[in-house]
Design a protein around this motif. Structure first.
Motif, short mmCIF file in Angstrom:
data_model
loop_
_atom_site.label_atom_id
_atom_site.label_comp_id
_atom_site.label_asym_id
_atom_site.label_seq_id
_atom_site.Cartn_x
_atom_site.Cartn_y
_atom_site.Cartn_z
N ASP A 175 11.97 12.08 6.46
CA ASP A 175 11.15 13.05 7.19
C ASP A 175 9.79 12.36 7.35
O ASP A 175 9.01 12.29 6.41
CB ASP A 175 11.05 14.35 6.37
CG ASP A 175 10.34 15.45 7.14
OD1 ASP A 175 9.82 15.16 8.23
OD2 ASP A 175 10.30 16.60 6.65
N MET A 176 9.54 11.84 8.55
CA MET A 176 8.42 10.91 8.75
C MET A 176 7.04 11.52 8.62
O MET A 176 6.08 10.87 8.24
CB MET A 176 8.51 10.34 10.16
CG MET A 176 9.25 9.05 10.23
SD MET A 176 8.90 8.29 11.81
CE MET A 176 9.11 6.59 11.37
N ALA A 177 6.92 12.80 9.05
CA ALA A 177 5.63 13.50 9.00
C ALA A 177 5.94 14.86 8.37
O ALA A 177 6.21 15.82 9.07
CB ALA A 177 5.05 13.63 10.40
N ALA A 227 4.45 16.91 5.62
CA ALA A 227 3.63 17.95 4.99
C ALA A 227 3.43 19.15 5.93
O ALA A 227 3.26 18.94 7.13
CB ALA A 227 2.28 17.35 4.60
N PRO A 228 3.48 20.36 5.41
CA PRO A 228 3.59 20.78 4.01
C PRO A 228 5.03 20.97 3.51
O PRO A 228 5.24 21.55 2.45
CB PRO A 228 2.85 22.11 4.01
CG PRO A 228 3.10 22.68 5.37
CD PRO A 228 3.19 21.51 6.30
N GLY A 229 6.01 20.53 4.27
CA GLY A 229 7.35 20.45 3.68
C GLY A 229 8.34 21.53 4.08
O GLY A 229 9.41 21.61 3.49
N GLY A 230 8.00 22.35 5.05
CA GLY A 230 8.94 23.40 5.49
C GLY A 230 10.27 22.79 5.89
O GLY A 230 11.34 23.30 5.52
N LYS A 231 10.21 21.68 6.62
CA LYS A 231 11.45 21.08 7.12
C LYS A 231 12.11 20.21 6.05
O LYS A 231 13.33 20.20 5.93
CB LYS A 231 11.17 20.31 8.41
CG LYS A 231 10.68 21.24 9.50
CD LYS A 231 10.38 20.57 10.79
CE LYS A 231 9.68 21.53 11.74
NZ LYS A 231 8.26 21.76 11.42
N THR A 232 11.28 19.50 5.27
CA THR A 232 11.84 18.67 4.19
C THR A 232 12.71 19.52 3.28
O THR A 232 13.85 19.15 2.95
CB THR A 232 10.71 18.05 3.32
OG1 THR A 232 9.83 17.33 4.15
CG2 THR A 232 11.27 17.17 2.23
N ALA A 246 3.27 6.40 9.24
CA ALA A 246 4.70 6.22 9.55
C ALA A 246 4.95 5.14 10.58
O ALA A 246 6.09 4.72 10.77
CB ALA A 246 5.30 7.54 10.00
N ARG A 247 3.88 4.65 11.23
CA ARG A 247 4.07 3.54 12.16
C ARG A 247 4.46 2.28 11.40
O ARG A 247 4.92 1.32 11.98
CB ARG A 247 2.80 3.32 12.98
CG ARG A 247 2.59 4.39 14.03
CD ARG A 247 1.25 4.30 14.68
NE ARG A 247 0.18 4.68 13.77
CZ ARG A 247 -1.10 4.84 14.12
NH1 ARG A 247 -1.44 4.64 15.38
NH2 ARG A 247 -2.01 5.20 13.25
N GLU A 248 4.24 2.30 10.07
CA GLU A 248 4.59 1.12 9.26
C GLU A 248 6.07 1.05 8.92
O GLU A 248 6.56 0.03 8.47
CB GLU A 248 3.77 1.12 7.98
CG GLU A 248 2.32 0.83 8.24
CD GLU A 248 1.53 0.79 6.96
OE1 GLU A 248 2.08 0.37 5.93
OE2 GLU A 248 0.35 1.20 7.00
N ASP A 306 8.82 15.08 13.11
CA ASP A 306 8.17 16.32 13.55
C ASP A 306 6.71 15.89 13.77
O ASP A 306 5.88 15.99 12.88
CB ASP A 306 8.31 17.38 12.44
CG ASP A 306 7.74 18.71 12.86
OD1 ASP A 306 7.88 19.05 14.05
OD2 ASP A 306 7.16 19.41 12.01
N ALA A 307 6.46 15.45 14.98
CA ALA A 307 5.24 14.67 15.24
C ALA A 307 3.96 15.48 15.22
O ALA A 307 3.96 16.67 15.58
CB ALA A 307 5.39 13.98 16.59
N PRO A 308 2.85 14.82 14.83
CA PRO A 308 1.55 15.47 15.01
C PRO A 308 1.36 15.73 16.49
O PRO A 308 1.76 14.90 17.32
CB PRO A 308 0.56 14.43 14.49
CG PRO A 308 1.29 13.13 14.44
CD PRO A 308 2.74 13.45 14.33
C1 LIG Z 1 3.45 18.93 12.65
S1 LIG Z 1 2.90 18.41 11.15
C2 LIG Z 1 4.34 18.27 10.21
C3 LIG Z 1 4.87 19.57 9.69
C4 LIG Z 1 6.03 19.38 8.73
N1 LIG Z 1 7.08 18.62 9.32
C5 LIG Z 1 6.57 20.69 8.22
O1 LIG Z 1 7.58 21.14 8.71
O2 LIG Z 1 6.01 21.26 7.31
C6 LIG Z 1 2.50 16.76 11.49
C7 LIG Z 1 2.16 15.94 10.28
O3 LIG Z 1 2.03 14.58 10.69
C8 LIG Z 1 1.16 13.96 9.82
N2 LIG Z 1 0.76 12.68 10.45
C9 LIG Z 1 -0.18 12.45 11.38
N3 LIG Z 1 -0.20 11.14 11.70
C10 LIG Z 1 0.74 10.53 10.97
C11 LIG Z 1 1.21 9.20 10.86
N4 LIG Z 1 0.68 8.21 11.58
N5 LIG Z 1 2.19 8.93 9.98
C12 LIG Z 1 2.74 9.91 9.24
N6 LIG Z 1 2.33 11.19 9.30
C13 LIG Z 1 1.37 11.50 10.16
C14 LIG Z 1 0.05 14.97 9.63
O4 LIG Z 1 -0.65 14.73 8.43
C15 LIG Z 1 0.85 16.27 9.59
O5 LIG Z 1 1.10 16.67 8.28
#
Ligand SMILES: C[S@@+](CC[C@H](N)C(=O)[O-])C[C@H]1O[C@@H](n2cnc3c(N)ncnc32)[C@H](O)[C@@H]1O
Length: 608
Positions: free
Chosen positions: A346-348, A350-355, A400-402, A416-418
Motif C-alpha cells: 500500500d504505497m500511500a 496513512a492513516p490506514g483505512g485501506k491497509t 514511494a517514488r523510490e 491511493d495517490a495524494p
Molecule cells: C489519499 S492519502 C492516503 C489515504 C490512505 N490510503 C487511507 O486509505 O487511509 C495520500 C497519502 O499519500 C501520502 N504521500 C504523499 N506523497 C507521497 C509519496 N511521494 N510517497 C508516499 N506517500 C506519499 C500522503 O502522506 C498521504 O498520507
C-alpha cells in the motif's frame, strides 16, 4: 437543503403495503389523466419533476437499491436477498434465524402472504385497472410496476411536448441580466435567492438551447453568467468552478455542486478480523445506533443514520471491531482483491483505512507493506493497524517514488495517490478556493511518477496477482484518466482490466479534445450526486511483462537515464541541464577528504 438531506439517507426497504399504496397512487393519477385536460402550469410542473427524476435516477438506483430490488424481484428472489443482505462472508456459518430477529430482519419487513395460485405472467389490460389492482401479487408486481412507469413516462413526455410547443409560440423573457441590471448588481452584495433562481433558469436554457435561448444570446453568454453565479452562490473560485462544470452537462453540474454542499453519510467498515457485520450491527443497535447496510455492493459497510453514543468512542470501536471509513474508500480495496498469502504494497497508506481492509481480506496472512512518505501520518497508520489487530503488516516511511529500489516483486500494489481532493468538497469546503492551476500540474506530475514506480514494483510473473490499483479522491481528469493514459503510454507492459466493481461510471475516453486509450473506459468514476459517496476514481492494471525499468531488470544508471529521458520528453527538465564532469569532481572529492582528515587531527599525506 432539507429535502436533499432526506434524499441522501438510504431508506428501509418498503413493506408490501407501502409498495401497493405507491402503485395505487400512480394508478389513480393515470385514471384522472383521461378525465381532464392538463393545464399548462401543471405540465410545467410535470416536466420539471420528470427532469428531476431523470437527474436523480442514479441516486435512486443506488441509495435505494435495496428498495428497488425489493420492488422488482419475485418473492423467491426477495427471500434470497434478505438472507444474504447481512452475509459477512461467503463461507460464514449458517445464521441462527433467532439472531436476526431485530430491526435488520428484513425477512420480517418483506413478509407477505404467499399465493402460489397466481399466474406468473403479466395480466393487465388497459381498460380494467381496478381488477388488476385486486389481482396484484408478488409475481405480477414487476410487470405491473413496469407498465405504470411506462405510462407515467409517456404522460410526462406528452406534457413536455405540449409545453415546448406553447413556449415556441410565446415570446421568451431573457433570464440573463441586462446591462443596467449588471451595473446595479456590481455595487451590491449578491442577492442569493435571485442568483439561485437565475442558476436554475440558465441551466434550463442550456439544456434546451435551441428552443429556450433568448434571441441574439450565445451559449457562451449563458455559461459565463452561470459560472459567475455558481461562484457567488456556492463559493468556488472561478478557476475551480469552470474545471468542475466542464465535467458534466449543465444540469448534472448543478447536481454535483449541490451535493458538495452536504457531507456524505457517516459510514463504518466492519473489521472482519474481529467480528461479523451482523453481530456488530446488533451490538450497535442495542446501544441506540440507527443503521443500515450501505448497499448490496459491500458486505462489510454500515451507514449510520443517527446515534445516541459517539461512534468514534464505543467499546466496539475501541476493541477494533470497526473503523470509520467513507464508503468510496472501500472501492479501491475491493478492486485490488488481495488474496491470502500474497505480498502486497500500500504505497500511500496513512492513516490506514485501506491497509487495514487489505489485511482483513487477507485474513492476516501473507504480508502487507504499508508505506507513507509523511512520518507524522504513520503514527495514525500504526495506531489503526494495532487497534484493528492487523498482524501481517509492516509500516515503512519512504517517498514511494523510490520503490522498487527499496523493495520490489509485489503481487499487488495499491496506489491511493495524494490528490487535490475535488471529490471530497462535501467534507473539506476549503478545496473550493484553495486549489489553483499549479496544483493540477504539480499533483498529476507526482501521481504519474508514483504510478510508474508502482508498476515497476509489481512482479509480472506473480502466480496469483500482478495487479496495480490506482485511485484518487479527485474527479479532475488531469489526476485520473490523464495519469492512467500516461502510464499506458510509458509502460506498454501493463493493460487496464475490469475493476470488478458493481457500481461506478465509465472513465472518459476523450475529454475536451484529448483522446485517451479506449481501454480507459474500464476505469470507474464516482460522484456524490450519483452514488451518494465521495467523488472517487479507480483504475486497475495488470502487469503482463517485466518493465525495462524494474530494478532487477535495469541497472541504477540505466534507470536514471530512462527517467531522465522521460523527464526531458515531458518537458520537466531542459536538455541543457548541466552534465557532470567526473575529472572536475575528482579534485573536489580529494579536497574534501583532506579537510575531513585534518579536522580529525590526522595527516592527509600520511594516510593512503
Ligand atoms: C489519499 S492519502 C492516503 C489515504 C490512505 N490510503 C487511507 O486509505 O487511509 C495520500 C497519502 O499519500 C501520502 N504521500 C504523499 N506523497 C507521497 C509519496 N511521494 N510517497 C508516499 N506517500 C506519499 C500522503 O502522506 C498521504 O498520507
Amino acid at each position: 437543503m432539507g429535502s436533499r438531506r432526506h434524499k441522501n439517507k438510504q431508506g428501509a426497504p418498503p413493506t408490501l403495503d407501502e409498495f401497493q399504496a405507491k402503485k395505487d397512487k400512480k394508478l389513480n393519477k393515470i385514471k384522472q389523466k383521461s378525465k381532464r385536460a392538463t393545464p399548462i402550469e401543471d405540465k410545467r410542473e410535470k416536466v420539471s419533476v420528470k427532469k428531476q427524476k431523470k437527474n436523480h435516477k442514479e441516486v435512486v438506483k443506488t441509495t435505494e437499491s435495496d428498495e428497488v430490488a425489493g420492488e422488482e424481484q419475485s418473492e423467491e428472489e426477495l427471500s434470497k436477498e434478505t438472507k444474504t443482505l447481512f452475509d459477512d462472508s461467503d463461507d460464514d456459518e449458517e445464521a441462527n434465524p433467532e439472531d436476526l430477529k431485530d430491526e435488520f430482519d428484513l425477512e420480517q419487513e418483506y413478509d407477505y402472504e404467499e399465493d402460489a395460485e397466481q399466474p406468473t405472467t403479466a395480466m393487465f389490460s388497459d381498460d380494467d385497472d381496478e381488477g388488476d389492482l385486486e389481482d396484484l401479487n408478488a409475481e405480477n408486481m414487476e410487470a405491473f410496476s413496469k407498465q405504470l412507469d411506462e405510462e407515467e413516462a409517456e404522460e410526462a413526455e406528452e406534457a413536455e411536448r405540449e409545453l415546448v410547443e406553447t413556449d415556441i409560440m410565446q415570446p421568451r423573457a431573457d433570464v440573463l441580466p441586462s446591462e443596467r441590471e449588471l451595473e446595479l448588481m456590481a455595487d451590491q452584495p449578491p442577492n442569493l435567492t435571485a442568483v439561485r433562481t437565475r442558476i436554475l433558469e440558465i441551466v434550463k436554457v442550456l439544456e434546451d438551447f435551441r428552443n429556450l435561448a433568448a434571441e441574439g444570446r450565445s451559449r457562451t453568454e449563458y455559461v459565463d453568467r452561470l459560472l459567475l453565479d455558481i461562484c457567488d452562490y456556492f463559493g468556488y473560485s472561478p478557476f475551480l468552478a469552470e474545471k468542475l462544470f466542464n465535467l458534466f452537462s449543465p444540469a448534472e453540474a448543478l447536481e454535483f455542486f449541490e451535493a458538495n454542499e452536504i457531507a456524505r453519510p457517516i459510514t463504518i467498515r466492519t473489521n472482519t478480523l474481529r467480528t461479523r457485520r451482523r453481530d456488530l450491527a446488533q451490538a450497535l443497535v442495542n446501544k441506540g445506533v440507527n443503521l443500515q447496510p450501505i448497499g448490496t455492493w459491500t458486505k462489510v459497510g454500515l451507514q449510520i443514520f443517527d446515534s445516541q453514543v459517539p461512534i468514534g468512542a464505543t467499546s466496539e470501536y475501541l476493541a477494533g471491531q470497526y473503523i470509520l471509513q467513507a464508503a468510496s474508500s472501500f472501492l479501491p480495496v475491493v478492486a485490488l482483491d488481495p488474496q491470502l498469502n500474497e505480498r502486497v504494497l500500500d504505497m500511500a497508506a496513512a492513516p490506514g483505512g485501506k491497509t487495514t481492509y487489505i489485511s482483513a481480506l487477507m485474513k492476516n496472512t501473507g504480508c502487507v507493506f504499508a508505506n507513507d512518505a509523511n512520518k507524522a501520518r504513520t503514527k495514525s497508520l500504526i495506531a489503526n493497524i494495532h487497534r484493528l489487530g492487523c498482524t501481517n503488516t509492516i509500516v515503512c516511511n519512504y517517498d514511494a517514488r523510490e520503490f522498487p529500489k527499496v523493495i520490489g516483486g509485489f503481487d499487488r500494489i495499491l496506489l491511493d495517490a495524494p490528490c487535490s481532493g475535488t471529490g471530497v468538497i462535501g467534507k473539506d469546503q476549503s478545496v473550493k478556493v484553495s486549489r489553483t492551476e499549479k496544483d493540477f500540474i504539480q499533483i498529476p506530475h507526482l501521481q504519474k511518477q508514483l504510478l510508474l514506480s508502482a508498476i515497476d514494483s509489481v512482479d509480472a510473473n506473480s502466480k496469483t496477482g500482478g495487479f496495480i490499483v490506482y485511485s484518487t479522491c479527485s474527479v479532475a481528469v488531469e489526476e485520473d484518466e490523464a495519469v492512467v493514459d500516461y502510464a499506458l503510454r510509458k509502460r506498454p507492459n501493463v493493460r487496464l482490466v475490469d475493476t470488478g466493481l458493481a457500481i461506478g461510471k465509465e472513465g472518459f475516453t476523450s475529454f475536451r479534445g484529448k483522446k485517451f486509450h479506449p481501454s480507459v473506459k474500464l476505469t470507474r468514476r464516482y460522484y456524490p450526486h450519483t452514488y451518494n459517496v465521495d467523488g472517487f476514481y479507480v483504475a486497475k492494471f495488470q502487469k503482463i511483462a517485466p518493465s525495462r525499468h524494474d530494478d532487477n531488470q535495469a541497472s541504477a544508471r540505466e534507470k536514471e537515464a530512462a527517467a531522465r529521458d522521460e523527464a526531458l520528453e515531458e518537458g520537466i527538465i531542459k536538455d541543457d541541464f548541466a552534465e557532470f564532469d567526473d575529472q572536475e569532481d575528482k579534485q573536489y572529492i580529494e579536497k574534501s577528504k583532506k579537510t575531513i582528515l585534518q579536522k580529525k587531527g590526522l595527516n592527509p599525506k600520511g594516510k593512503k
